[in-house]
Scaffold this motif. Sequence first.
Motif, PDB file in Angstrom:
ATOM      1  N   GLY A  52       1.212  -3.130  -2.019  1.00  0.00           N
ATOM      2  CA  GLY A  52       1.365  -2.106  -3.056  1.00  0.00           C
ATOM      3  C   GLY A  52       0.008  -1.505  -3.410  1.00  0.00           C
ATOM      4  O   GLY A  52      -0.265  -1.210  -4.578  1.00  0.00           O
TER       5      GLY A  52
ATOM      6  N   TYR B 120       1.990  -0.127   1.599  1.00  0.00           N
ATOM      7  CA  TYR B 120       2.878   0.642   0.732  1.00  0.00           C
ATOM      8  C   TYR B 120       4.295   0.486   1.253  1.00  0.00           C
ATOM      9  O   TYR B 120       4.518   0.012   2.369  1.00  0.00           O
TER      10      TYR B 120
ATOM     11  N   ARG C  13       7.053   3.178   0.371  1.00  0.00           N
ATOM     12  CA  ARG C  13       7.675   4.490   0.624  1.00  0.00           C
ATOM     13  C   ARG C  13       6.689   5.639   0.605  1.00  0.00           C
ATOM     14  O   ARG C  13       6.824   6.588   1.349  1.00  0.00           O
TER      15      ARG C  13
ATOM     16  N   ASN D 211       0.202  -7.918  -4.816  1.00  0.00           N
ATOM     17  CA  ASN D 211       0.276  -7.035  -5.997  1.00  0.00           C
ATOM     18  C   ASN D 211       1.581  -6.250  -6.072  1.00  0.00           C
ATOM     19  O   ASN D 211       2.036  -5.933  -7.166  1.00  0.00           O
TER      20      ASN D 211
ATOM     21  N   VAL E 134      11.117  -9.367  -4.127  1.00  0.00           N
ATOM     22  CA  VAL E 134       9.860  -8.599  -4.172  1.00  0.00           C
ATOM     23  C   VAL E 134       8.702  -9.419  -4.741  1.00  0.00           C
ATOM     24  O   VAL E 134       7.573  -9.347  -4.245  1.00  0.00           O
ATOM     25  N   HIS E 135       8.991 -10.208  -5.790  1.00  0.00           N
ATOM     26  CA  HIS E 135       7.893 -10.881  -6.498  1.00  0.00           C
ATOM     27  C   HIS E 135       7.637 -12.305  -6.027  1.00  0.00           C
ATOM     28  O   HIS E 135       6.581 -12.858  -6.296  1.00  0.00           O
TER      29      HIS E 135
ATOM     30  N   GLY F 178      -1.785  -7.406 -19.154  1.00  0.00           N
ATOM     31  CA  GLY F 178      -0.813  -6.907 -20.114  1.00  0.00           C
ATOM     32  C   GLY F 178      -0.373  -5.529 -19.643  1.00  0.00           C
ATOM     33  O   GLY F 178      -0.476  -5.204 -18.458  1.00  0.00           O
TER      34      GLY F 178
ATOM     35  N   GLY G 298       3.896   1.174 -15.874  1.00  0.00           N
ATOM     36  CA  GLY G 298       3.600   1.022 -17.299  1.00  0.00           C
ATOM     37  C   GLY G 298       4.207   2.159 -18.116  1.00  0.00           C
ATOM     38  O   GLY G 298       4.790   1.935 -19.179  1.00  0.00           O
TER      39      GLY G 298
HETATM   40  N1  LIG Z   1       2.065  -1.635 -15.140  1.00  0.00           N
HETATM   41  C1  LIG Z   1       2.124  -2.690 -15.943  1.00  0.00           C
HETATM   42  O1  LIG Z   1       2.208  -2.571 -17.193  1.00  0.00           O
HETATM   43  C2  LIG Z   1       2.024  -4.090 -15.359  1.00  0.00           C
HETATM   44  C3  LIG Z   1       1.749  -5.149 -16.241  1.00  0.00           C
HETATM   45  C4  LIG Z   1       1.632  -6.442 -15.732  1.00  0.00           C
HETATM   46  C5  LIG Z   1       1.797  -6.657 -14.377  1.00  0.00           C
HETATM   47  N2  LIG Z   1       2.066  -5.611 -13.544  1.00  0.00           N
HETATM   48  C6  LIG Z   1       2.228  -5.908 -12.109  1.00  0.00           C
HETATM   49  O2  LIG Z   1       1.205  -5.245 -11.397  1.00  0.00           O
HETATM   50  C7  LIG Z   1       1.663  -4.936 -10.077  1.00  0.00           C
HETATM   51  C8  LIG Z   1       1.448  -3.463  -9.800  1.00  0.00           C
HETATM   52  O3  LIG Z   1       2.184  -2.718 -10.765  1.00  0.00           O
HETATM   53  P1  LIG Z   1       1.897  -1.167 -11.029  1.00  0.00           P
HETATM   54  O4  LIG Z   1       1.966  -0.963 -12.480  1.00  0.00           O
HETATM   55  O5  LIG Z   1       0.679  -0.744 -10.280  1.00  0.00           O
HETATM   56  O6  LIG Z   1       3.207  -0.532 -10.363  1.00  0.00           O
HETATM   57  P2  LIG Z   1       3.430   0.940  -9.773  1.00  0.00           P
HETATM   58  O7  LIG Z   1       2.546   1.899 -10.452  1.00  0.00           O
HETATM   59  O8  LIG Z   1       4.909   1.167  -9.838  1.00  0.00           O
HETATM   60  O9  LIG Z   1       2.994   0.784  -8.235  1.00  0.00           O
HETATM   61  C9  LIG Z   1       3.717  -0.127  -7.447  1.00  0.00           C
HETATM   62  C10 LIG Z   1       3.090  -0.251  -6.081  1.00  0.00           C
HETATM   63  O10 LIG Z   1       3.796  -1.298  -5.377  1.00  0.00           O
HETATM   64  C11 LIG Z   1       4.374  -0.741  -4.195  1.00  0.00           C
HETATM   65  N3  LIG Z   1       5.635  -1.412  -3.932  1.00  0.00           N
HETATM   66  C12 LIG Z   1       6.720  -1.517  -4.739  1.00  0.00           C
HETATM   67  N4  LIG Z   1       7.676  -2.238  -4.123  1.00  0.00           N
HETATM   68  C13 LIG Z   1       7.176  -2.596  -2.915  1.00  0.00           C
HETATM   69  C14 LIG Z   1       7.668  -3.351  -1.825  1.00  0.00           C
HETATM   70  N5  LIG Z   1       8.900  -3.872  -1.835  1.00  0.00           N
HETATM   71  N6  LIG Z   1       6.863  -3.522  -0.747  1.00  0.00           N
HETATM   72  C15 LIG Z   1       5.623  -2.983  -0.698  1.00  0.00           C
HETATM   73  N7  LIG Z   1       5.108  -2.258  -1.698  1.00  0.00           N
HETATM   74  C16 LIG Z   1       5.879  -2.072  -2.785  1.00  0.00           C
HETATM   75  C17 LIG Z   1       4.494   0.741  -4.434  1.00  0.00           C
HETATM   76  O11 LIG Z   1       4.503   1.429  -3.191  1.00  0.00           O
HETATM   77  P3  LIG Z   1       5.466   2.752  -2.978  1.00  0.00           P
HETATM   78  O12 LIG Z   1       4.982   3.786  -3.939  1.00  0.00           O
HETATM   79  O13 LIG Z   1       5.263   3.122  -1.553  1.00  0.00           O
HETATM   80  O14 LIG Z   1       6.854   2.268  -3.298  1.00  0.00           O
HETATM   81  C18 LIG Z   1       3.212   0.992  -5.242  1.00  0.00           C
HETATM   82  O15 LIG Z   1       2.097   1.041  -4.375  1.00  0.00           O
HETATM   83  C19 LIG Z   1       3.134  -5.360 -10.029  1.00  0.00           C
HETATM   84  O16 LIG Z   1       3.255  -6.632  -9.436  1.00  0.00           O
HETATM   85  C20 LIG Z   1       3.526  -5.427 -11.490  1.00  0.00           C
HETATM   86  O17 LIG Z   1       4.614  -6.309 -11.692  1.00  0.00           O
HETATM   87  C21 LIG Z   1       2.167  -4.331 -14.005  1.00  0.00           C
END
Ligand SMILES: NC(=O)c1ccc[n+]([C@@H]2O[C@H](COP(=O)([O-])OP(=O)(O)OC[C@H]3O[C@@H](n4cnc5c(N)ncnc54)[C@H](OP(=O)(O)O)[C@@H]3O)[C@@H](O)[C@H]2O)c1
Length: 259
Positions: free
Chosen positions: A14, A38, A40, A92, A116-117, A189, A196
Amino acid sequence: MDEPLIGRVALVTGGSRGVGRGIALRLASDGAAVAVNYRRDADAARRVVEDITAAGGCARAYQASVADESSVTEMLSAIDGDLGALDLLVSNAGTASRGTTIADTDRSEYQRLLDVHLLGPLALIRAALPQLRTAGRADVVAISSTITREHHRGAAAYTLAKSALEAAAFTLAREERAHGIRVNIVAPGLVATDMGERLVAATAGATIAELEPSYPFGRTCRPPDVAGIVAFLASRDGEYITGQRITVDGGTPDVGLFA
Ligand SMILES: NC(=O)c1ccc[n+]([C@@H]2O[C@H](COP(=O)([O-])OP(=O)(O)OC[C@H]3O[C@@H](n4cnc5c(N)ncnc54)[C@H](OP(=O)(O)O)[C@@H]3O)[C@@H](O)[C@H]2O)c1
């Protein structure tokens, strides 16, 4: 030392958007060759690679869903051929749950989040272990969330999947220490990313910009905040740290997104 990760080969799942993008940019600027995974959004992944290359770094994009074991295996062998043996794996990639209570969550939603996780990352780590074990020094960093200690209503599927990932990481840290592999967890967070923004819209009917003044230090976590910790853990300064969980949330925020 300008490039503390020179000679390292990193995979950021990701890595095309959000937190993963921030981590990919930082690891590359610290000298690592970076595989940007990535699912998609090929354009977003291409832009990360272009940004890294324009800054003098080394990166390539790789499409694979982390939930699909055969795609992940193919990706690992492609990375090995292109960039060399992996010695830094950042798990990630992630997706949010639908926000339903346990009463309204069926088995398929748990399975989707676990794939996924947890199960996908475990298959990826397992497939990468032969390379990681021969590196001398290698690192696995799992991106979790502060949510695993908060148990919010409506977040069971996500919380369970991240909690299980943390349990796996703590166990792996003990199992692989003898092979020189450090395994740590970074738990942000609320981060200002697409995920987010969606979370804040769904739970507070607001935007991150609107909420930020009430967050510690007047802002939410940003991808570079997480990336800096990942870079530190993988660096020489982090070499005696394993089996740890580092929270990156500015101290416990006074605001709660899930009422
Ligand atoms: N944002 C928050 O508030 C927050 C807080 C705590 C923890 N987190 C964690 O931080 C990590 C990143 O989150 P983010 O906020 O950066 O999310 P995001 O903005 O939605 O970005 C998600 C990324 O993960 C990729 N992805 C999603 N599903 C995938 C899969 N099955 N296989 C490969 N790649 C995949 C997406 O690629 P595509 O665009 O190609 O789908 C994108 O690059 C996650 O694990 C999330 O749970 C986030």
